[in-house]
Each structure stands twice: as C-alpha cells, then as structure tokens.
Design an enzyme around this catalytic site. Structure first.
Site, PDB file in Angstrom:
ATOM      1  N   ASN A  12       0.843  -1.185   0.000  1.00 52.35           N
ATOM      2  CA  ASN A  12       0.000   0.000   0.000  1.00 52.35           C
ATOM      3  C   ASN A  12       0.894   1.256   0.000  1.00 52.35           C
ATOM      4  OD1 ASN A  12      -1.426   2.252   1.129  1.00 52.35           O
ATOM      5  ND2 ASN A  12      -3.022   0.846   1.812  1.00 52.35           N
ATOM      6  N   ASP A  72      -1.021  -4.750  10.669  1.00 48.06           N
ATOM      7  CA  ASP A  72      -2.347  -5.191  10.244  1.00 48.06           C
ATOM      8  C   ASP A  72      -3.339  -4.230  10.879  1.00 48.06           C
ATOM      9  OD1 ASP A  72      -4.122  -6.749   8.786  1.00 48.06           O
ATOM     10  OD2 ASP A  72      -4.597  -8.003  10.503  1.00 48.06           O
ATOM     11  N   PHE A 153      -9.182   5.785   1.975  1.00 48.04           N
ATOM     12  CA  PHE A 153      -9.488   4.482   1.385  1.00 48.04           C
ATOM     13  C   PHE A 153     -10.380   3.702   2.362  1.00 48.04           C
ATOM     14  CE2 PHE A 153      -6.841   1.510   3.865  1.00 48.04           C
ATOM     15  CZ  PHE A 153      -6.049   2.414   4.559  1.00 48.04           C
ATOM     16  N   GLY A 154     -10.706   2.476   1.994  1.00 48.44           N
ATOM     17  CA  GLY A 154     -11.445   1.583   2.885  1.00 48.44           C
ATOM     18  C   GLY A 154     -12.741   2.198   3.400  1.00 48.44           C
ATOM     19  N   TYR A 155     -12.910   2.170   4.712  1.00 48.93           N
ATOM     20  CA  TYR A 155     -14.149   2.621   5.336  1.00 48.93           C
ATOM     21  C   TYR A 155     -14.150   4.126   5.646  1.00 48.93           C
ATOM     22  CZ  TYR A 155     -14.844  -2.390   5.858  1.00 48.93           C
ATOM     23  OH  TYR A 155     -14.993  -3.728   5.596  1.00 48.93           O
ATOM     24  N   LYS A 176      -5.163  13.351   8.240  1.00 47.94           N
ATOM     25  CA  LYS A 176      -5.438  11.973   8.674  1.00 47.94           C
ATOM     26  C   LYS A 176      -4.156  11.313   9.187  1.00 47.94           C
ATOM     27  CE  LYS A 176      -6.717   7.375   7.232  1.00 47.94           C
ATOM     28  NZ  LYS A 176      -7.066   6.425   6.184  1.00 47.94           N
ATOM     29  N   ARG A 182      -2.884   4.302  12.629  1.00 42.08           N
ATOM     30  CA  ARG A 182      -1.598   3.839  12.120  1.00 42.08           C
ATOM     31  C   ARG A 182      -0.472   4.759  12.583  1.00 42.08           C
ATOM     32  NH1 ARG A 182      -3.355   3.516   7.593  1.00 42.08           N
ATOM     33  NH2 ARG A 182      -4.165   1.429   7.918  1.00 42.08           N
TER      34      ARG A 182
HETATM   35  P1  IMP Z   1      -4.743  -3.945   5.981  1.00 44.48           P
HETATM   36  O1  IMP Z   1      -4.085  -3.489   7.232  1.00 44.48           O
HETATM   37  O2  IMP Z   1      -4.110  -3.336   4.761  1.00 44.48           O
HETATM   38  O3  IMP Z   1      -4.873  -5.447   5.908  1.00 44.48           O
HETATM   39  O4  IMP Z   1      -6.210  -3.297   6.028  1.00 44.48           O
HETATM   40  C1  IMP Z   1      -7.361  -4.068   6.089  1.00 44.48           C
HETATM   41  C2  IMP Z   1      -8.578  -3.262   5.782  1.00 44.48           C
HETATM   42  O5  IMP Z   1      -8.940  -2.462   6.909  1.00 44.48           O
HETATM   43  C3  IMP Z   1      -8.475  -2.277   4.614  1.00 44.48           C
HETATM   44  O6  IMP Z   1      -8.693  -2.911   3.395  1.00 44.48           O
HETATM   45  C4  IMP Z   1      -9.596  -1.316   4.962  1.00 44.48           C
HETATM   46  O7  IMP Z   1     -10.830  -1.843   4.558  1.00 44.48           O
HETATM   47  C5  IMP Z   1      -9.565  -1.281   6.483  1.00 44.48           C
HETATM   48  N1  IMP Z   1      -8.741  -0.145   6.954  1.00 44.48           N
HETATM   49  C6  IMP Z   1      -7.548  -0.201   7.581  1.00 44.48           C
HETATM   50  N2  IMP Z   1      -7.086   1.038   7.855  1.00 44.48           N
HETATM   51  C7  IMP Z   1      -8.022   1.889   7.350  1.00 44.48           C
HETATM   52  C8  IMP Z   1      -8.108   3.328   7.303  1.00 44.48           C
HETATM   53  O8  IMP Z   1      -7.217   4.078   7.730  1.00 44.48           O
HETATM   54  N3  IMP Z   1      -9.212   3.818   6.725  1.00 44.48           N
HETATM   55  C9  IMP Z   1     -10.209   3.038   6.217  1.00 44.48           C
HETATM   56  N4  IMP Z   1     -10.167   1.718   6.222  1.00 44.48           N
HETATM   57  C10 IMP Z   1      -9.084   1.136   6.797  1.00 44.48           C
END
Ligand code: IMP
Length: 199
Positions: A12, A72, A153-155, A176, A182
């Site tokens: 990422n 994670d 991204f994500g949620y 952010k 993080r």
């Molecule tokens: P990973 O740590 O890349 O495995 O993240 C897993 C999932 O958690 C991502 O695909 C998002 O759906 C969600 N996620 C993790 N961190 C964030 C964030 O900062 N914003 C929104 N979604 C998050």
C-alpha cells in the site's frame, strides 16, 4: 553514518509514504517490497491484528534477512461484536472492493442505534527472530448512514470523526496521517525501537 536497511512490508503506497515520513529522522534506510527482486506472499489468516502483523513480520524477516516493519489494521464495530475486524478487507466477500465493503457494512448496521466504531492498527518491528517489539493504535469515531468524502481508502467515507465534524474521507491526507490509528501505533513503535537501542 551507515544506515541500516529496514523493509516496510506493505504493498500500500499510502502506508509506505506515511511510515517513511515518520521514520525520516531515524537511522534506517527504508526499503519497500516493490524494490525486492524475489516476492514472498503471506496469508493474513490469523484471528487477531497482532497475530497477523507478527506473522507477516516474522515471515518477511526470515525471507529477506533484514529488519522489517509489518502491520495489520481494520475497522472494529462493537455493536457488530467486533466485526469486520481482521476481515475488514474482505467483509462483503473474498475480493470485495471498498465500495462493496461499505455497502455491506451499511446493510449490517441498518436499524442499529449504537454507531460507535474504531480503527485499530498493530505494528511490529522485528530485528531478528527473537528480537521484536510491537505497538497498537486506535482511533474512535461513528459509522454514518451514507458515505461522505472522496479522500482516503477503505471505510473512511463512512467513518465520522466528531472532533473534526468530518468523515476520515473528508480530511486531507496529512491531517489523517497525523491522527490516525496507524500514525499513533508507529509513533509508539518508534519509541520502543529507540528504547531498545535499535535506531
Ligand atoms: P490492511 O491493514 O491493509 O490489511 O487493512 C485491512 C482493511 O482495513 C483495509 O482494506 C480497509 O478496509 C480497512 N482499513 C484499515 N485502515 C483503514 C483506514 O485508515 N481507513 C479506512 N479503512 C481502513
């Protein structure tokens, strides 16, 4: 001074930039997975963020023979008994897009009044198989009933931050990155790495 290589175990780009920024004054020479000749795939199949992050860190450290930072993270909704949790990336289905996961979350939360949620991130720094430290960061918010904002991204579009009166997706990236789960986990991790005398 001779800088020590440190692999940031993520594909990422956003996470890589954020981690590099936090470690810019450290004694590490940051390298990415994309720079590696051989690739190593790790299944994130553990039951907690910590175990997934540790598994990634240990596997990459053994494979590339250098210190590694792995993480994670995900969204936790107490009213859904902690879902999506470690399944955040694949909540709707195995290869779900962010949009599909967001819609699935909205469906699951229909009629639920308690909209509290938090993002959680666990980061692990591993120097050698027996030598590692880890840290956890969380960020509290609420799940809206419709997405707002186009950043992140994500949620992020569903995650409302009361202090800013905005969703995470309406914050600028640097805003952010200063407050996120993080960033907090990485700041704590860096303190632990320094305490050990590893940076
Ligand atoms: P990973 O740590 O890349 O495995 O993240 C897993 C999932 O958690 C991502 O695909 C998002 O759906 C969600 N996620 C993790 N961190 C964030 C964030 O900062 N914003 C929104 N979604 C998050």
């Amino acid at each position: 001074m001779n800088k020590k290589p440190l692999l940031i175990a993520t594909h990422n780009q956003g996470k890589l930039i954020e981690t590099k920024d936090l470690l810019k004054n450290s004694s590490f020479d940051i390298v990415s997975l994309a720079q590696q000749e051989k690739s190593c795939v790790v299944q994130e199949d553990q039951s907690t963020f910590y175990l997934n992050a540790l598994k990634k860190a240990q596997t990459y450290q053994q494979f590339y023979q250098m210190p590694v930072i792995a993480d994670d993270s995900g969204l936790v909704v107490p009213a859904l008994n902690g879902e999506p949790g470690v399944f955040s990336a694949r909540f709707a289905h195995e290869n779900a897009s962010d949009e599909e996961n967001n819609q699935f979350l909205l469906k699951k939360m229909k009629g639920i009044e308690d909209r509290r949620a938090y993002f959680e991130c666990v980061v692990v720094y591993i120097q050698s198989p027996q030598n590692f430290v880890w840290a956890r960061g969380t960020y509290n918010g609420e799940i809206l009933e419709a997405p707002q904002g186009g950043q992140g991204f994500g949620y992020d579009p569903l995650f409302y931050v009361p202090t800013y009166k905005k969703t995470m997706a309406q914050l600028l990236m640097h805003e952010k990155n200063q407050i996120s789960h993080r960033a907090l986990a990485l700041q704590k991790l860096l303190i632990k790495i320094k305490e050990k005398g590893w940076a």
